[in-house]
Scaffold this motif. Structure first.
Motif, mmCIF file in Angstrom:
data_model
loop_
_atom_site.group_PDB
_atom_site.id
_atom_site.type_symbol
_atom_site.label_atom_id
_atom_site.label_comp_id
_atom_site.label_asym_id
_atom_site.label_seq_id
_atom_site.Cartn_x
_atom_site.Cartn_y
_atom_site.Cartn_z
ATOM 1 N N ASP A 81 43.128 42.266 40.813
ATOM 2 C CA ASP A 81 44.001 43.428 40.903
ATOM 3 C C ASP A 81 45.170 43.186 41.849
ATOM 4 O O ASP A 81 45.046 42.533 42.871
ATOM 5 C CB ASP A 81 43.214 44.648 41.380
ATOM 6 C CG ASP A 81 44.045 45.913 41.267
ATOM 7 O OD1 ASP A 81 44.337 46.323 40.127
ATOM 8 O OD2 ASP A 81 44.447 46.458 42.313
ATOM 9 N N GLU B 271 47.349 39.343 39.129
ATOM 10 C CA GLU B 271 48.350 40.307 38.671
ATOM 11 C C GLU B 271 49.270 40.682 39.820
ATOM 12 O O GLU B 271 48.876 40.638 40.976
ATOM 13 C CB GLU B 271 47.670 41.621 38.274
ATOM 14 C CG GLU B 271 46.747 41.558 37.118
ATOM 15 C CD GLU B 271 46.423 42.977 36.647
ATOM 16 O OE1 GLU B 271 47.125 43.442 35.748
ATOM 17 O OE2 GLU B 271 45.494 43.599 37.178
ATOM 18 N N ASP C 86 40.021 43.677 33.741
ATOM 19 C CA ASP C 86 41.294 44.058 34.358
ATOM 20 C C ASP C 86 41.036 44.684 35.734
ATOM 21 O O ASP C 86 39.955 45.226 35.979
ATOM 22 C CB ASP C 86 41.970 45.093 33.446
ATOM 23 C CG ASP C 86 43.479 45.134 33.598
ATOM 24 O OD1 ASP C 86 44.018 44.483 34.519
ATOM 25 O OD2 ASP C 86 44.122 45.824 32.792
ATOM 26 N N ASP C 87 42.024 44.620 36.603
ATOM 27 C CA ASP C 87 41.966 45.278 37.921
ATOM 28 C C ASP C 87 40.698 44.882 38.667
ATOM 29 O O ASP C 87 40.099 45.710 39.376
ATOM 30 C CB ASP C 87 42.014 46.812 37.771
ATOM 31 C CG ASP C 87 43.188 47.276 36.931
ATOM 32 O OD1 ASP C 87 44.204 46.548 36.882
ATOM 33 O OD2 ASP C 87 43.086 48.351 36.307
HETATM 34 MG MG MG Z 1 45.621 45.490 35.966
#
Ligand code: MG
Ligand code: C2E
Ligand code: MG
Ligand code: MG
Length: 288
Positions: free
Chosen positions: A203, A237, A180-181
């Motif tokens: 991200d 995202e 994630d990110d």
């Molecule tokens: Mg994220």
């Protein structure tokens, strides 16, 4: 907290700080009761395949319906839950609820959906993580490849050898792992290739200015090609505009998540989207 404020860093007490400390204390007490009082809820944000334009999965995001404060965002209580250890039962509730929901939508004929769940650092290093994930999958009857666990770079890089061990065990179960990110942490490329992971999530801070800032555009293009070189899927995202979407599609990004398609929504609204067959305009399946 004492650890964060250095020895010579005098803190003057102000009414605002007092207010914050009090709110924190209140939240902490309330957090302990929130699970048994069923104040948590999962919202789901669609993840859309950029080739087909269709929803192929969703990220489960926790929401706390506080009796006095209303909806409390995870940014305000996940850290607290992590510090107090409450994240362990809370995280277990999230995994179970998300898996049950995914299985029930699959059983309703709404597609072979994949559900992504965020893990916290403390959950990731819990001794019985792998066993408890295996139990949940068995109890829900969800195929392991339909569960994706989202980890952050810092969780992976904090102790790489240990992380590799945990990831191998999780991979052994057949679940998917995503970072994630991605791009905001300090992943070493040398380690990245050794980690048994499946997905990089770009991200949102890089996506935001993708169509106006050439540096961000270059970073995103590089992450997409890095992911594909390592045979990983890549998802962006925070996609909010048609221009961002177009850039990502042109650069071969596999999937996207963002307000442009939908905000995270309660389960019943997500189900309505699935039933409508909501698609991205201009996708292959619409053109063809
Ligand atoms: Mg994220
Ligand atoms: P995350 O996992 O990176 O989740 C993405 C966040 O970006 C979500 O915020 C989502 O609502 C938001 N977002 C999605 N699309 C857009 C967009 O187009 N524009 C903008 N500006 N934002 C967008 P949310 O739901 O407030 O969650 C914040 C963070 O809290 C998550 O970041 C995750 O780190 C953590 N979190 C959420 N649910 C859980 C959970 O069940 N367990 C754990 N451990 N952490 C969670
Ligand atoms: Mg996430
Ligand atoms: Mg794998």
């Amino acid at each position: 907290r004492a650890k964060e404020t250095g020895r010579n860093n005098y803190q003057f007490y102000t009414p605002a700080m007092n207010e914050r400390a009090l709110e924190r204390l209140r939240l902490e007490g309330d957090l302990r009761l929130a699970l048994e009082h069923r104040q948590f809820e999962l919202h789901y944000q669609p993840q859309v395949d950029l080739c087909t334009g269709k929803i192929h999965g969703m990220e489960a995001l926790i929401r706390w319906q506080h009796p006095a404060y209303g909806m409390v965002a995870p940014a305000r209580f996940i850290g607290l839950a992590e510090e107090t250890g409450l994240i362990v039962p809370l995280g277990a509730w999230v995994v179970r609820t998300a898996c049950m929901q995914a299985k029930s939508w699959q059983d309703a004929g709404l597609g072979e959906l994949r559900v992504a769940v965020n893990l916290s650092a403390r959950q990731f290093t819990q001794k019985d993580l792998v066993k408890s994930i295996a139990n949940v999958l068995r109890e829900c009857g969800l195929a392991p490849h339909c569960l994706e666990l989202e980890l952050t770079e810092s969780m992976l890089m904090d102790d790489v050898e240990r992380a590799i061990g945990i990831l191998r065990d999780l991979a052994g179960l057949g679940v998917q792992i995503s970072v994630d990110d991605f791009g905001t942490g300090y992943s070493s490329l040398a380690y990245l290739k050794r980690l048994p992971i499946d997905v990089l999530k770009i991200d949102q801070s890089f996506v935001r200015d993708i169509s106006i800032d050439p540096d961000d555009a270059a970073i995103v293009a590089t992450i997409v090609s890095l992911a594909h070189s390592l045979r990983l899927q890549v998802i962006a995202e925070g996609v909010e505009t048609a221009e961002q979407l177009e850039f990502l599609r042109d650069h071969g990004c596999d999937a996207m998540q963002g307000y442009y398609f939908s905000k995270p929504v309660p389960a019943d609204q997500f189900e309505a989207m699935l039933r409508q067959g909501k698609c991205l305009a201009g996708s292959a399946n619409i053109a063809g």
